[in-house]
Design an enzyme around this catalytic site. Sequence first.
Site, PDB file in Angstrom:
ATOM      1  N   GLY A   1     100.730   1.609  40.773  1.00 55.85           N
ATOM      2  CA  GLY A   1     100.636   0.267  41.349  1.00 55.85           C
ATOM      3  C   GLY A   1     101.843  -0.592  41.016  1.00 55.85           C
TER       4      GLY A   1
ATOM      5  CE1 TYR B   1      91.435  11.318  37.998  1.00 59.30           C
ATOM      6  CE2 TYR B   1      92.224  13.492  38.657  1.00 59.30           C
ATOM      7  CZ  TYR B   1      92.400  12.123  38.589  1.00 59.30           C
ATOM      8  OH  TYR B   1      93.539  11.563  39.119  1.00 59.30           O
TER       9      TYR B   1
ATOM     10  CG  ASN C   1     101.149  16.505  36.521  1.00 55.44           C
ATOM     11  OD1 ASN C   1     100.618  17.295  37.304  1.00 55.44           O
ATOM     12  ND2 ASN C   1     100.804  16.430  35.255  1.00 55.44           N
TER      13      ASN C   1
ATOM     14  CE  LYS D   1     103.581  14.552  21.735  1.00 55.30           C
ATOM     15  NZ  LYS D   1     102.784  15.789  21.747  1.00 55.30           N
TER      16      LYS D   1
HETATM   17  P1  NAP Z   1      96.875   4.043  35.500  1.00 51.84           P
HETATM   18  O1  NAP Z   1      98.287   3.720  35.140  1.00 51.84           O
HETATM   19  O2  NAP Z   1      95.952   4.437  34.420  1.00 51.84           O
HETATM   20  O3  NAP Z   1      96.272   2.797  36.269  1.00 51.84           O
HETATM   21  C1  NAP Z   1      94.926   2.761  36.623  1.00 51.84           C
HETATM   22  C2  NAP Z   1      94.669   1.503  37.392  1.00 51.84           C
HETATM   23  O4  NAP Z   1      93.292   1.478  37.768  1.00 51.84           O
HETATM   24  C3  NAP Z   1      94.924   0.231  36.576  1.00 51.84           C
HETATM   25  O5  NAP Z   1      95.460  -0.749  37.431  1.00 51.84           O
HETATM   26  C4  NAP Z   1      93.521  -0.163  36.121  1.00 51.84           C
HETATM   27  O6  NAP Z   1      93.386  -1.564  35.885  1.00 51.84           O
HETATM   28  C5  NAP Z   1      92.705   0.255  37.343  1.00 51.84           C
HETATM   29  N1  NAP Z   1      91.307   0.483  37.021  1.00 51.84           N
HETATM   30  C6  NAP Z   1      90.786   1.446  36.203  1.00 51.84           C
HETATM   31  N2  NAP Z   1      89.448   1.325  36.132  1.00 51.84           N
HETATM   32  C7  NAP Z   1      89.110   0.272  36.934  1.00 51.84           C
HETATM   33  C8  NAP Z   1      87.891  -0.373  37.260  1.00 51.84           C
HETATM   34  N3  NAP Z   1      86.720   0.063  36.773  1.00 51.84           N
HETATM   35  N4  NAP Z   1      87.942  -1.431  38.076  1.00 51.84           N
HETATM   36  C9  NAP Z   1      89.102  -1.880  38.579  1.00 51.84           C
HETATM   37  N5  NAP Z   1      90.294  -1.330  38.323  1.00 51.84           N
HETATM   38  C10 NAP Z   1      90.293  -0.267  37.484  1.00 51.84           C
HETATM   39  O7  NAP Z   1      96.795   5.181  36.596  1.00 51.84           O
HETATM   40  P2  NAP Z   1      97.888   5.689  37.652  1.00 51.84           P
HETATM   41  O8  NAP Z   1      98.529   6.874  37.031  1.00 51.84           O
HETATM   42  O9  NAP Z   1      98.700   4.560  38.160  1.00 51.84           O
HETATM   43  O10 NAP Z   1      96.924   6.248  38.786  1.00 51.84           O
HETATM   44  C11 NAP Z   1      96.852   5.661  40.070  1.00 51.84           C
HETATM   45  C12 NAP Z   1      96.184   6.652  41.007  1.00 51.84           C
HETATM   46  O11 NAP Z   1      96.989   7.820  41.085  1.00 51.84           O
HETATM   47  C13 NAP Z   1      94.803   7.107  40.552  1.00 51.84           C
HETATM   48  O12 NAP Z   1      93.929   7.154  41.647  1.00 51.84           O
HETATM   49  C14 NAP Z   1      95.048   8.497  39.987  1.00 51.84           C
HETATM   50  O13 NAP Z   1      93.896   9.292  40.071  1.00 51.84           O
HETATM   51  C15 NAP Z   1      96.165   8.976  40.864  1.00 51.84           C
HETATM   52  N6  NAP Z   1      97.009  10.037  40.317  1.00 51.84           N
HETATM   53  C16 NAP Z   1      97.695   9.847  39.152  1.00 51.84           C
HETATM   54  C17 NAP Z   1      98.481  10.877  38.649  1.00 51.84           C
HETATM   55  C18 NAP Z   1      99.262  10.719  37.373  1.00 51.84           C
HETATM   56  O14 NAP Z   1      99.905  11.714  36.943  1.00 51.84           O
HETATM   57  N7  NAP Z   1      99.281   9.570  36.740  1.00 51.84           N
HETATM   58  C19 NAP Z   1      98.582  12.082  39.362  1.00 51.84           C
HETATM   59  C20 NAP Z   1      97.890  12.238  40.553  1.00 51.84           C
HETATM   60  C21 NAP Z   1      97.111  11.197  41.025  1.00 51.84           C
HETATM   61  P3  NAP Z   1      93.731  -2.220  34.434  1.00 51.84           P
HETATM   62  O15 NAP Z   1      95.225  -2.120  34.264  1.00 51.84           O
HETATM   63  O16 NAP Z   1      93.286  -3.621  34.571  1.00 51.84           O
HETATM   64  O17 NAP Z   1      92.970  -1.415  33.438  1.00 51.84           O
HETATM   65  O1  GFB Z   2      99.893  15.580  32.005  1.00 51.22           O
HETATM   66  P1  GFB Z   2      98.910  16.428  31.313  1.00 51.22           P
HETATM   67  O2  GFB Z   2      98.150  15.829  30.185  1.00 51.22           O
HETATM   68  O3  GFB Z   2      97.809  16.987  32.233  1.00 51.22           O
HETATM   69  O4  GFB Z   2      99.762  17.707  30.772  1.00 51.22           O
HETATM   70  P2  GFB Z   2      97.665  18.151  33.308  1.00 51.22           P
HETATM   71  C1  GFB Z   2      99.148  18.664  29.970  1.00 51.22           C
HETATM   72  C2  GFB Z   2     100.123  19.768  29.583  1.00 51.22           C
HETATM   73  O5  GFB Z   2     101.173  19.234  28.770  1.00 51.22           O
HETATM   74  C3  GFB Z   2      99.421  20.816  28.741  1.00 51.22           C
HETATM   75  C4  GFB Z   2     101.078  19.770  27.450  1.00 51.22           C
HETATM   76  O6  GFB Z   2     100.053  22.078  28.913  1.00 51.22           O
HETATM   77  C5  GFB Z   2      99.640  20.281  27.319  1.00 51.22           C
HETATM   78  O7  GFB Z   2      99.521  21.283  26.338  1.00 51.22           O
HETATM   79  N1  GFB Z   2     101.462  18.718  26.479  1.00 51.22           N
HETATM   80  C6  GFB Z   2     102.432  18.836  25.528  1.00 51.22           C
HETATM   81  C7  GFB Z   2     100.952  17.470  26.399  1.00 51.22           C
HETATM   82  N2  GFB Z   2     102.531  17.714  24.813  1.00 51.22           N
HETATM   83  C8  GFB Z   2     101.640  16.831  25.353  1.00 51.22           C
HETATM   84  C9  GFB Z   2     101.316  15.474  25.061  1.00 51.22           C
HETATM   85  O8  GFB Z   2     101.852  14.836  24.167  1.00 51.22           O
HETATM   86  N3  GFB Z   2     100.354  14.892  25.846  1.00 51.22           N
HETATM   87  C10 GFB Z   2      99.731  15.556  26.856  1.00 51.22           C
HETATM   88  N4  GFB Z   2      98.828  14.911  27.588  1.00 51.22           N
HETATM   89  N5  GFB Z   2      99.995  16.864  27.133  1.00 51.22           N
HETATM   90  C11 GFB Z   2      96.117  16.412  34.325  1.00 51.22           C
HETATM   91  C12 GFB Z   2      94.645  16.304  34.606  1.00 51.22           C
HETATM   92  O9  GFB Z   2      96.359  17.706  34.015  1.00 51.22           O
HETATM   93  O10 GFB Z   2      96.890  16.114  35.471  1.00 51.22           O
HETATM   94  C13 GFB Z   2      94.319  15.015  35.139  1.00 51.22           C
HETATM   95  O11 GFB Z   2      93.887  16.612  33.460  1.00 51.22           O
HETATM   96  C14 GFB Z   2      95.377  14.417  36.064  1.00 51.22           C
HETATM   97  O12 GFB Z   2      93.071  15.081  35.719  1.00 51.22           O
HETATM   98  C15 GFB Z   2      96.806  14.875  35.891  1.00 51.22           C
HETATM   99  O13 GFB Z   2      95.012  14.313  37.324  1.00 51.22           O
HETATM  100  C16 GFB Z   2      97.691  14.661  37.072  1.00 51.22           C
HETATM  101  O14 GFB Z   2      98.790  18.221  34.249  1.00 51.22           O
HETATM  102  O15 GFB Z   2      97.329  19.408  32.606  1.00 51.22           O
END
Ligand code: NAP
Ligand code: GFB
Length: 326
Positions: free
Chosen positions: A25, A148, A177, A199
Site C-alpha cells: 500500500g 492463509y 514474494n 539481522k
Molecule cells: P503488510 O505490510 O503486513 O500490510 C497489511 C495491511 O493490511 C496494513 O495496511 C494493515 O493495516 C492492513 N490490515 C491488516 N489487518 C487488517 C484489518 N483487520 N482491518 C483493516 N486493515 C487491516 O502486508 P503487505 O505485504 O503489504 O500485503 C498486502 C497484500 O499483498 C496482502 O493481501 C498480502 O496477502 C499480499 N501479498 C503479500 C506478499 C508479501 O510478500 N508481502 C506476497 C504476496 C501477496 P495496519 O497498518 O493499520 O495494521
Molecule cells: O518470506 P518467507 O518467510 O516465506 O521465507 P515463504 C521463508 C524462507 O526463508 C525459508 C528462509 O526457507 C526460511 O528458512 N529464511 C531465512 C527466513 N532467514 C529467514 C528470516 O530471517 N525470516 C524468514 N521469514 N525466513 C510465505 C508464506 O512463504 O510467502 C506466506 O508463508 C506469504 O503465506 C509469503 O504469502 C509470500 O516464501 O516461505
Amino acid sequence: MASNNDKRSKTEKVIMVTGASGLVGRAIQAVVAEETSRPEEKFIFLSSKDADLVSEEETRLLFEKHRPTHVIHLAARVGGLFANMKYNLDFFTDNLKINTNILNNAFKFDVEKVVSCLSTCIFPDKTTFPVDETMIHNGPPHPSNFGYAYAKRMLDVMNRCYKDQHNCKFTSVVPTNVYGPWDNFNLEEGHVIPGLVHKVFTAKRDGTPFYIWGTGSPLRQFIFSRDLAKLFLWAIREYEEVDPIIFSVGEEDEITIKEAADLIVEAFDFKGPVILDTSKSDGQRKKTAENTKLRKYLPDFKFTPIKEGIKETVDWFVENYDIARK
Ligand code: NAP
Ligand code: GFB
C-alpha cells in the site's frame, strides 16, 4: 441500497485502497504521488485505524462513508513462513472474514471493479513447475501456510460467484514474494528479506554473526514493491478479466535464499561471519511461477533488478530504523 453515486460525474473514479499503510500500500501511495495527476481519479488510502475489516459493521460503514467506485483490496493478515506456521487458524479465519466483508459490501455499494491480492504461495505444493493462473485449485497448498492459502483461494472462488450470480467485475492478481521499504522487519512476523535485512543490521552494529534460517537452498521469485504498485495501478485501470493474473519476475530471475542473503550482506558491506541455522524450517522448496499472461498484456514492463531493490530497501531501513516495523 441506493446506487453508488447519483451526484458523482460518470467519469469520476473513487479508488479506495485497503491495507494502504503496509508494504504494498505504501508503494502504491508513492507511485500515485509521483504520477502525472489524473483529475478524474480520487484515491482513498486506508489502514486498520479507519476500520477493522474483520468486522462486518465497520466494513459497511467504511463503504457508506467513501462510496468507492473502485477498490484495490490489499488488507490482510500477512506474515512470513514462521508466523504462518504458528497461526494457521487465525490466518484462515481473519482473511476469510476480511475478504467476505469487502466483496459483499463492494457488491451492495455497486463498486465497478475490485482488484484483490492473492499470492503464489497458495498454489498446490506438489505440482509441475512453473505454475500458471489455471492451476490455483489443483491440489493442497504447502502445509506451512494452508490457512492463509485456502482463505486466499476462496477470494478467487468468490470473484467467480459474484460474476456468475451478479455480473460483478471482481478480480485478483497473484504476486510472488514482495519486498521493499515499509515492510515488516519483525523477525517473528515478517518475510525473509526484511528478516535478513534486520539481522544483518543488528550483526553489523553489535559485531555478532549473521544467521540465515534454514539451509538457504529454497528458491523464490522476489518482486520489488514499487514494481508491484505500478502493476496494481495498471490492473485497476485496464485489466478487465475476472480470472487472476500472476505478477512475477521471470523464471530466470528466481534465486535461492542464500543468494538473497548475499545481496543483503553486500548492500550493508557486512564482513562478519555468516551462519546457516539448519535447525530452522526451510518451508516450501519453491513455487516457481510463469509470467506469460502478464507479458502478453505488458511485454515491455521493466522489473527493478533485485540488487537495486535490495540496496534501496537496506538504505530505507537504515534511514528509517526508528519508525520501521520491527
Ligand atoms: P503488510 O505490510 O503486513 O500490510 C497489511 C495491511 O493490511 C496494513 O495496511 C494493515 O493495516 C492492513 N490490515 C491488516 N489487518 C487488517 C484489518 N483487520 N482491518 C483493516 N486493515 C487491516 O502486508 P503487505 O505485504 O503489504 O500485503 C498486502 C497484500 O499483498 C496482502 O493481501 C498480502 O496477502 C499480499 N501479498 C503479500 C506478499 C508479501 O510478500 N508481502 C506476497 C504476496 C501477496 P495496519 O497498518 O493499520 O495494521
Ligand atoms: O518470506 P518467507 O518467510 O516465506 O521465507 P515463504 C521463508 C524462507 O526463508 C525459508 C528462509 O526457507 C526460511 O528458512 N529464511 C531465512 C527466513 N532467514 C529467514 C528470516 O530471517 N525470516 C524468514 N521469514 N525466513 C510465505 C508464506 O512463504 O510467502 C506466506 O508463508 C506469504 O503465506 C509469503 O504469502 C509470500 O516464501 O516461505
